[in-house]
Scaffold this active site. Structure first.
Site, mmCIF file in Angstrom:
data_model
loop_
_atom_site.group_PDB
_atom_site.id
_atom_site.type_symbol
_atom_site.label_atom_id
_atom_site.label_comp_id
_atom_site.label_asym_id
_atom_site.label_seq_id
_atom_site.Cartn_x
_atom_site.Cartn_y
_atom_site.Cartn_z
ATOM 1 C CB SER A 96 -0.812 -0.043 1.341
ATOM 2 O OG SER A 96 -1.903 0.857 0.869
ATOM 3 C CG ASP A 218 -6.985 -2.885 -3.313
ATOM 4 O OD1 ASP A 218 -7.663 -2.036 -2.395
ATOM 5 O OD2 ASP A 218 -6.021 -3.194 -3.464
ATOM 6 C CG HIS A 246 -5.860 -2.251 0.385
ATOM 7 N ND1 HIS A 246 -5.165 -1.829 -0.747
ATOM 8 C CD2 HIS A 246 -5.262 -1.678 1.404
ATOM 9 C CE1 HIS A 246 -4.215 -0.805 -0.595
ATOM 10 N NE2 HIS A 246 -4.303 -0.644 0.894
#
Length: 267
Positions: A96, A218, A246
């Site tokens: 991320s 996601d 995610h």
């Protein structure tokens, strides 16, 4: 008393091997999110784990909203860590926000990084002209308001959306717990920094090879984001992995571990 870098970021060095892997966690988690990958790679690689300031067992006294008002400060922390450990030609696996943090670090000190592996990374979360980021500003304003109104209720609601995999509710509970472990004021500040960031202009400047691993469904990173990045980063590949949500390194650890191993095999 000045806290050492290794204490500040709760740095742990594990395993052994000539190649070093740095695992960098995303928002709402800490270094323990990588436990399955660590178990898979520690016999063959030297592994560096750390917590971003404000997360996990980092030194919370080192956090200030002014200091960490952009991702550049997290990149500086990463470079401090690399310098302290005298790293060179490491492979950084960033989940991320740590994807862009590692990109910014590699632009400044490329000698530290042989390759970057992005998992569910994004250069911009807001939609723009000819760009699909996944969110409108109104979506994010509503998210910030929900966090401010009742952070713990927000965490309980956000966790299953981010994790996906409704057939494994225990995963969402785990993520809700790590979200809830963050000080609410820090969480709210960090989320704004992440979601309002825009690092699209830096993508073409990167010379370090990048492997982009993208999950399906996601909530934070639409498939178009991976397609955008692979076009903008010269030395990059895009792999859509058969995972959802995610946080695929947590929800489908074996699939992600195999994908990382495939990236490492290309070195």
């Amino acid at each position: 008393m000045v806290t050492s870098i290794l204490q500040r970021n709760n740095v742990n060095v594990l395993g052994s091997g000539s190649q070093t892997l740095i695992f960098a966690h995303g928002f709402g988690t800490d270094q323990t999110a990588w436990r399955n990958q660590v178990a898979a790679f520690r016999d063959s690689y030297r592994i560096i784990l750390f917590d971003h300031v404000g997360a996990g067992k980092s030194d919370f006294a080192a956090y200030s909203p002014h200091r960490y008002s952009s991702l550049y400060s997290y990149a500086e922390d990463l470079l401090d860590l690399c310098a302290e450990l005298k790293l060179k030609d490491s492979v950084l696996i960033g989940h991320s926000v740590s994807g862009m943090v590692s990109l910014l670090a590699a632009l400044v000190e490329p000698q530290y990084f042989r390759k970057l592996v992005f998992i569910s990374a994004s250069p911009r979360y807001l939609n723009d002209v000819n760009y699909i980021g996944g969110f409108e500003q109104a979506d994010l304003d509503a998210l910030y308001a929900a966090m401010a109104a009742n952070y713990y209720a927000w965490a309980s609601g956000f966790a299953p959306l981010a994790m996906g995999n409704p057939d494994k509710p225990e995963l969402a509970i785990e993520y809700a717990n790590t979200l809830s472990a963050i000080r609410p004021d820090i969480a709210q500040a960090v989320v704004r920094v992440i979601f309002q960031s825009d690092h699209r202009e830096e993508l073409p400047r990167l010379k370090t090879p990048v492997d982009i691993l993208q999950s399906n469904n996601d909530i934070a990173v639409p498939l178009e984001v991976g397609q955008y990045m692979v076009k903008k980063i010269a030395n990059s590949t895009l792999t859509n992995i058969s995972t959802t949500g995610h946080l695929p390194h947590i929800s489908a650890p074996e699939t992600v571990t195999r994908a990382i191993a495939s990236c490492l095999a290309q070195i």
